[in-house]
Design an enzyme around this catalytic site. Structure first.
Site, short mmCIF file in Angstrom:
data_model
loop_
_atom_site.label_atom_id
_atom_site.label_comp_id
_atom_site.label_asym_id
_atom_site.label_seq_id
_atom_site.Cartn_x
_atom_site.Cartn_y
_atom_site.Cartn_z
N ASN A 117 -6.63 -3.44 6.47
CA ASN A 117 -5.76 -2.29 6.22
C ASN A 117 -4.66 -2.11 7.26
OD1 ASN A 117 -7.38 -1.62 3.98
ND2 ASN A 117 -8.80 -0.48 5.29
N LYS B 280 -9.25 0.99 -3.62
CA LYS B 280 -9.20 -0.03 -4.66
C LYS B 280 -8.64 -1.35 -4.11
CE LYS B 280 -6.66 2.34 -7.45
NZ LYS B 280 -5.87 2.65 -8.66
N GLY C 34 -2.56 -12.47 -2.64
CA GLY C 34 -2.14 -12.63 -1.24
C GLY C 34 -3.30 -13.06 -0.37
N LEU D 138 -9.63 -5.08 -2.91
CA LEU D 138 -10.74 -6.02 -3.05
C LEU D 138 -10.49 -7.28 -2.23
CD1 LEU D 138 -11.19 -5.81 -6.93
CD2 LEU D 138 -12.33 -4.44 -5.16
N LEU E 62 -5.00 -4.88 -11.13
CA LEU E 62 -6.07 -4.99 -12.11
C LEU E 62 -6.42 -3.59 -12.63
CD1 LEU E 62 -8.46 -7.57 -10.39
CD2 LEU E 62 -6.71 -8.01 -12.11
N ASP F 186 -6.48 -8.32 6.22
CA ASP F 186 -5.67 -7.48 7.12
C ASP F 186 -6.38 -6.27 7.67
OD1 ASP F 186 -5.90 -5.99 4.85
OD2 ASP F 186 -3.78 -5.50 4.67
N LEU G 70 -0.37 -9.73 -7.90
CA LEU G 70 -1.51 -8.82 -8.01
C LEU G 70 -1.61 -8.02 -6.72
CD1 LEU G 70 -4.14 -11.16 -9.71
CD2 LEU G 70 -2.71 -9.41 -10.79
#
Length: 338
Positions: free
Chosen positions: A212, A244, A206, A246, A232, A210, A186
């Site tokens: 980003n 997007k 995962g 989450l 998803l 992080d 995912l």
């Protein structure tokens, strides 16, 4: 005294002497005051009677306690049944149906995170565990590559994790005990969009907080190692003011909610936090038709909110981040296969 009356007098004297001796013996055998025996008072006599009654009624009291326990148990059962609607967080266990879907949080990113992010990862895992235990359709929960900083932090701050139930915590990487053809990664960077969940598969989230800093990393790793991947169907049902991407627990809870409702839109809007500024796609399209200045944002999502909506979402975001700072960090939903 005549000789005739003398024998009779002697005999009567001997009888009187014997009687006096027997009376003295009886008195000597009776306890005397100050010799270790005291007479029992009325108060003491009452206590002895009460104690005897207490012993005689022991079985009766035991039976009454059993009846009381049964009565309370029935009352609790009735209360649970009367409150078993959607607002009650304590669901009756007999209604639980375990899903065969495997949901994995891969913790092999330990070296990519600082201690602050490790602690946030720990809290997100705790949330996933708690929600899975409460769910009507709990998944087969796996925590893999468990070790390093994460294990140390859990040992120090959450020693009860060793007693967690309905979870498989393994130090090995998931690829060591799950077939490659069963795995689906995912990741929000995948071009593949899930339409429904296959409960025979193992979905990997995962375990990376992080900020980003590692965009696209796990998607590339999954592609290079030939592991199926998908995202998803968020864009099909939701328009958001942010990327997007989450948090781990949000992805986990959305899957649990979908297994219960079989409705992606309901699952998204039940779980997504307000700071995401999420609106249904049909409403977003209606709004964009009245706003010619809508701009495209990352991931192909349109920012079609009015100025008033933008300012309100900014306030919501600031408030949410202040209230839930520890859980507001976002993590890419991917993993590094070995």
């Amino acid at each position: 005294m005549s000789s005739e009356t003398l024998p009779a007098f002697i005999e009567s004297s001997n009888v009187e002497r014997k009687q006096s001796l027997s009376e003295e013996q009886e008195k000597s055998q009776k306890p005397r005051l100050g010799e270790g025996f005291e007479p029992i008072s009325k108060r003491q006599m009452k206590k002895l009677i009460k104690q005897k009654q207490w012993e005689e009624q022991r079985e009766l009291r035991k039976q009454k306690r059993k009846e009381k326990r049964k009565r309370k148990q029935l009352e609790r059962q009735c209360q649970l049944e009367s409150n078993s609607d959607g607002n009650d967080r304590k669901r009756i266990r007999r209604d639980v149906v375990h899903s065969t879907l495997r949901l994995i949080i891969d913790c092999s990113f330990d070296s990519l995170m600082v201690l602050k992010d490790i602690k946030k990862l720990h809290k997100q895992i705790q949330r996933c565990y708690a929600e899975n235990r409460r769910a009507l359709h709990p998944v087969q929960f796996y925590l893999t590559s468990h070790g390093g900083q994460l294990k140390k932090n859990m040992d120090e701050n959450d020693k009860g994790w060793v007693n967690w139930k309905d979870i498989h915590i393994k130090p090995e990487h998931y690829s060591e005990f799950i077939r490659k053809e069963d795995l689906i990664y995912l990741t929000s960077d995948s071009p593949n969009v899930l339409k429904e969940l296959d409960e025979s598969k193992a979905y990997v989230i995962g375990g990376l907080v992080d900020h980003n800093h590692h965009k696209g990393l796990t998607y590339k790793q999954a592609s290079d190692h030939g592991i199926d991947h998908a995202q998803l169907p968020l864009g099909n049902f939701v328009k958001m003011n942010s990327r997007k991407v989450l948090a781990i627990n949000h992805v986990f809870e959305i899957i649990l909610e979908y297994l219960e409702t079989r409705d992606w839109q309901e699952a998204f809007f039940t779980i997504l936090p307000q700071r995401k500024g999420a609106v249904p796609t049909d409403k977003a399209c209606a709004s964009s038709s009245h706003d010619k200045n809508s701009a495209s944002v990352e991931g192909g999502l349109d920012s079609d909110s009015s100025d008033e909506e933008n300012s309100r979402n900014e306030l919501d975001s600031q408030y949410e981040e202040k209230q839930d700072k520890e859980n507001s960090s976002e993590s890419t939903v991917n993993s590094i296969p070995h």
